[in-house]
Write a protein that holds these residues in place. Structure first.
Motif, PDB file in Angstrom:
ATOM      1  N   ARG A  81      33.277  17.884  24.981  1.00 42.93           N
ATOM      2  CA  ARG A  81      32.157  17.997  25.924  1.00 42.93           C
ATOM      3  C   ARG A  81      32.418  17.145  27.162  1.00 42.93           C
ATOM      4  O   ARG A  81      32.020  17.506  28.272  1.00 42.93           O
ATOM      5  CB  ARG A  81      30.853  17.621  25.240  1.00 42.93           C
TER       6      ARG A  81
ATOM      7  N   ASP B 170      32.639  18.817  30.741  1.00 43.26           N
ATOM      8  CA  ASP B 170      31.821  18.303  31.841  1.00 43.26           C
ATOM      9  C   ASP B 170      32.713  17.988  33.048  1.00 43.26           C
ATOM     10  O   ASP B 170      32.365  18.290  34.186  1.00 43.26           O
ATOM     11  CB  ASP B 170      31.113  17.039  31.363  1.00 43.26           C
TER      12      ASP B 170
ATOM     13  N   ARG C  80      32.566  20.125  36.606  1.00 47.45           N
ATOM     14  CA  ARG C  80      32.107  19.387  37.788  1.00 47.45           C
ATOM     15  C   ARG C  80      33.256  18.549  38.322  1.00 47.45           C
ATOM     16  O   ARG C  80      33.293  17.332  38.119  1.00 47.45           O
ATOM     17  CB  ARG C  80      30.909  18.505  37.417  1.00 47.45           C
TER      18      ARG C  80
ATOM     19  N   THR D  99      33.876  14.541  38.933  1.00 50.09           N
ATOM     20  CA  THR D  99      33.045  13.698  38.071  1.00 50.09           C
ATOM     21  C   THR D  99      33.946  12.930  37.108  1.00 50.09           C
ATOM     22  O   THR D  99      34.849  13.509  36.499  1.00 50.09           O
ATOM     23  CB  THR D  99      32.075  14.568  37.247  1.00 50.09           C
TER      24      THR D  99
ATOM     25  N   VAL E 176      34.393  11.055  33.672  1.00 52.46           N
ATOM     26  CA  VAL E 176      33.770  11.089  32.354  1.00 52.46           C
ATOM     27  C   VAL E 176      34.494  10.086  31.466  1.00 52.46           C
ATOM     28  O   VAL E 176      35.709   9.908  31.580  1.00 52.46           O
ATOM     29  CB  VAL E 176      33.874  12.511  31.754  1.00 52.46           C
TER      30      VAL E 176
ATOM     31  N   THR F 134      19.326  21.292  25.321  1.00 51.91           N
ATOM     32  CA  THR F 134      20.578  20.987  26.026  1.00 51.91           C
ATOM     33  C   THR F 134      21.513  22.195  26.006  1.00 51.91           C
ATOM     34  O   THR F 134      22.336  22.366  26.889  1.00 51.91           O
ATOM     35  CB  THR F 134      21.306  19.789  25.391  1.00 51.91           C
TER      36      THR F 134
ATOM     37  N   ASP G 191      22.101  19.153  33.125  1.00 48.76           N
ATOM     38  CA  ASP G 191      22.468  18.677  31.786  1.00 48.76           C
ATOM     39  C   ASP G 191      22.253  19.752  30.719  1.00 48.76           C
ATOM     40  O   ASP G 191      22.244  19.464  29.533  1.00 48.76           O
ATOM     41  CB  ASP G 191      21.677  17.412  31.426  1.00 48.76           C
TER      42      ASP G 191
ATOM     43  N   ILE H  47      23.448  23.697  29.191  1.00 44.19           N
ATOM     44  CA  ILE H  47      24.470  24.755  29.164  1.00 44.19           C
ATOM     45  C   ILE H  47      23.794  26.007  28.631  1.00 44.19           C
ATOM     46  O   ILE H  47      23.104  25.942  27.608  1.00 44.19           O
ATOM     47  CB  ILE H  47      25.663  24.369  28.263  1.00 44.19           C
TER      48      ILE H  47
ATOM     49  N   LEU I  52      25.880  24.832  33.659  1.00 44.49           N
ATOM     50  CA  LEU I  52      27.101  25.562  33.304  1.00 44.49           C
ATOM     51  C   LEU I  52      26.714  26.812  32.521  1.00 44.49           C
ATOM     52  O   LEU I  52      25.897  26.751  31.615  1.00 44.49           O
ATOM     53  CB  LEU I  52      28.003  24.661  32.457  1.00 44.49           C
TER      54      LEU I  52
END
Lengths: 200, 294
Positions: free
Chosen positions: A25, A29, A33, A36, A38, B99, B115, B117, B199
């Protein structure tokens, strides 16, 4: 058979199922993006020079289906044994044959177009590069635009090879073909998918 | 659940799907082939969406599943129960609390956040499939970005009906490069795909394809200068909550031809009623506004 190395490889994820899910994840992420940063903070005791983020990405994404290219600086017996034990990935010495590549010494890094670019019919077959950098900062630095970025993102990266901007421009120009990058630094990671435009 | 891995799939399958998802995000709108597994539901029941959700879901997630906008329909209930049993993660019917939202044929009315999906269940991922049945040809058409056939199809609509008659699964261009099927959502929902902060992942189990739209990515619904893209409109408002701007379902309420229009998004409708909005027939479905759980 001459086994000179008898030490067991150091551990991978403590909880392979949950740790790899969290790491994935994080990677998702990062690539959704671009720019970003992470944190992949699962406790992994990977042998040097593998960073925590690079080790977590390898454990999460690489297995017997994905030939892996490893640069000279990282190809120590300890690292090779660790990857063979935990990932089971075939190690290749041909950059063009690799689905994943591990770069820890960016100065000696092969050019981006030495790795598999995919083709117009199957651009998803291109390589994913895990590139260790010396610094990642989500301000100043490069200006990033493209899918996943609302207006623009900023990313300062230390330790990329000279001429990287031009090489990335050629990679971007080949869209939808081209490699995707995960830049790792300690336990942090940022992604540059092929769709991202970079400007100084 | 004993005897199964977390989220049902084995770890090697998850890695394979995760790799496909990362490539899908890197190439917005391109359909990545993946080794779709047999699931304990038949193909056509959302196995692609289930595999995508299984590959991304974790203990920190809260899952919402909708089918045609509603949380309480068969497909949504069984998929939500499947993940509750195989992962133990929290589930919700509230869009705002989720989420991960797995959906069949709708996008929630409430704007999604960064935040979140959203995972779409896709029956036929190939937008050109009814125009060109050969996979070898459609792959070439995508490689060359040769999408004239789709414009001809829409033009034939205009020639025959005076307007573009396609009402759902309306073709879009993603990031100016790939023609994409948004799955059979009504074209009413197409504007929500465009530059969404969330997303968006798409899974087609039988057809073995995964594709994605990253956040803030342009999703353009095909049209013509003299026939611009437009969404459905209703003369009615929702009979239960009075909403005049949501996607409405027609519901038969008796055997004398009585019918009402209600919000397709059950959470949106319930939220509005809980906030005091009242439609023309709030008790038409036997759910007085004050008895609807918030």
């Amino acid at each position: 058979m001459n086994h000179t190395q008898t030490a067991a490889p150091s551990p991978g994820f403590a909880d392979p199922v949950q740790d790899s899910q969290r790491a994935f994840r994080g990677l998702l992420d990062a690539i959704a993006r671009p720019g970003t940063i992470v944190r992949l903070d699962a406790a992994v005791s990977a042998p040097a020079p593998l960073s925590a983020a690079a080790a977590a990405a390898l454990l999460t994404l690489v297995d017997f289906e994905t030939p892996l290219w490893i640069d000279g600086a990282a190809a120590t017996p300890e690292v090779l044994a660790w990857i063979r034990f935990h990932c089971g990935a075939p190690i290749t010495t041909e950059p063009a044959a690799a689905r994943f590549a591990l770069v820890t010494d960016t100065v000696a890094m092969p050019p981006l177009d030495a790795f598999c670019q995919g083709d117009d019919s199957y651009p998803d077959r291109s390589a994913t590069l895990l590139v260790a950098v010396e610094g990642l900062e989500a301000r100043n630095g490069f200006r990033l635009t493209g899918p996943g970025i609302e207006d623009e993102a900023r990313l300062a990266v230390e330790g990329l090879p000279p001429g990287f901007i031009a090489a990335w421009g050629r990679n971007r120009a080949g869209f939808p073909c081209g490699v995707d990058l995960f830049l790792t630094c300690g336990d942090r990671v940022a992604a540059l998918p092929r769709s991202t435009r970079l400007e100084v | 659940m004993d005897g199964y891995n977390f989220a049902y799939l084995d770890e090697q399958t998850k890695r394979m799907i995760r790799r496909a998802i990362l490539k899908a995000v890197a190439i917005p709108g391109y359909q990545v082939p993946f080794a779709s597994r047999e699931m304990p539901l038949p193909y056509g029941w959302g196995t692609g969406g289930i595999q995508v959700t299984a590959a991304i879901i974790g203990l920190a997630d809260t899952l919402k599943v909708i089918d045609q906008g509603a949380d309480d329909t068969t497909n949504a209930v069984s998929i939500r129960r499947f993940f509750a049993r195989t992962t133990g993660v929290a589930t919700t019917e509230r869009t705002a609390d989720a989420t991960i939202i797995q959906t069949r044929h709708r996008i929630p009315e409430r704007s999604l956040r960064a935040d979140q999906i959203i995972v779409f269940q896709v029956p036929i991922p190939e937008p050109l499939r009814w125009l060109e049945p050969r996979e070898t040809e459609t792959r070439k058409m995508h490689a060359l970005s040769e999408y004239g056939a789709m414009h001809v199809k829409l033009y034939e609509d205009v020639a025959r009906h005076g307007r573009i008659a396609t009402a759902y699964d309306y073709p879009v261009m993603v990031g100016g490069r790939y023609l994409m099927r948004p799955s059979p959502i009504p074209k009413f929902d197409n504007p929500k795909l465009d530059r969404s902060p969330a997303l968006q992942l798409f899974g087609a189990g039988r057809e073995k394809r995964i594709y994605a739209v990253p956040p803030h990515t342009e999703v353009y619904s095909l049209d013509f200068e003299d026939h611009p893209f437009e969404v459905q409109k209703w003369e009615q408002a929702c009979a239960l909550c009075g909403a005049g701007d949501s996607f409405l379902d027609e519901v038969i309420v008796d055997d004398r031809g009585g019918r009402i229009f209600v919000c397709s998004d059950s959470d949106h409708c319930g939220e509005r009623r809980a906030a005091g909005h009242v439609g023309a027939q709030p008790d038409a479905l036997g759910q007085p506004a004050d008895k609807v759980a918030p």
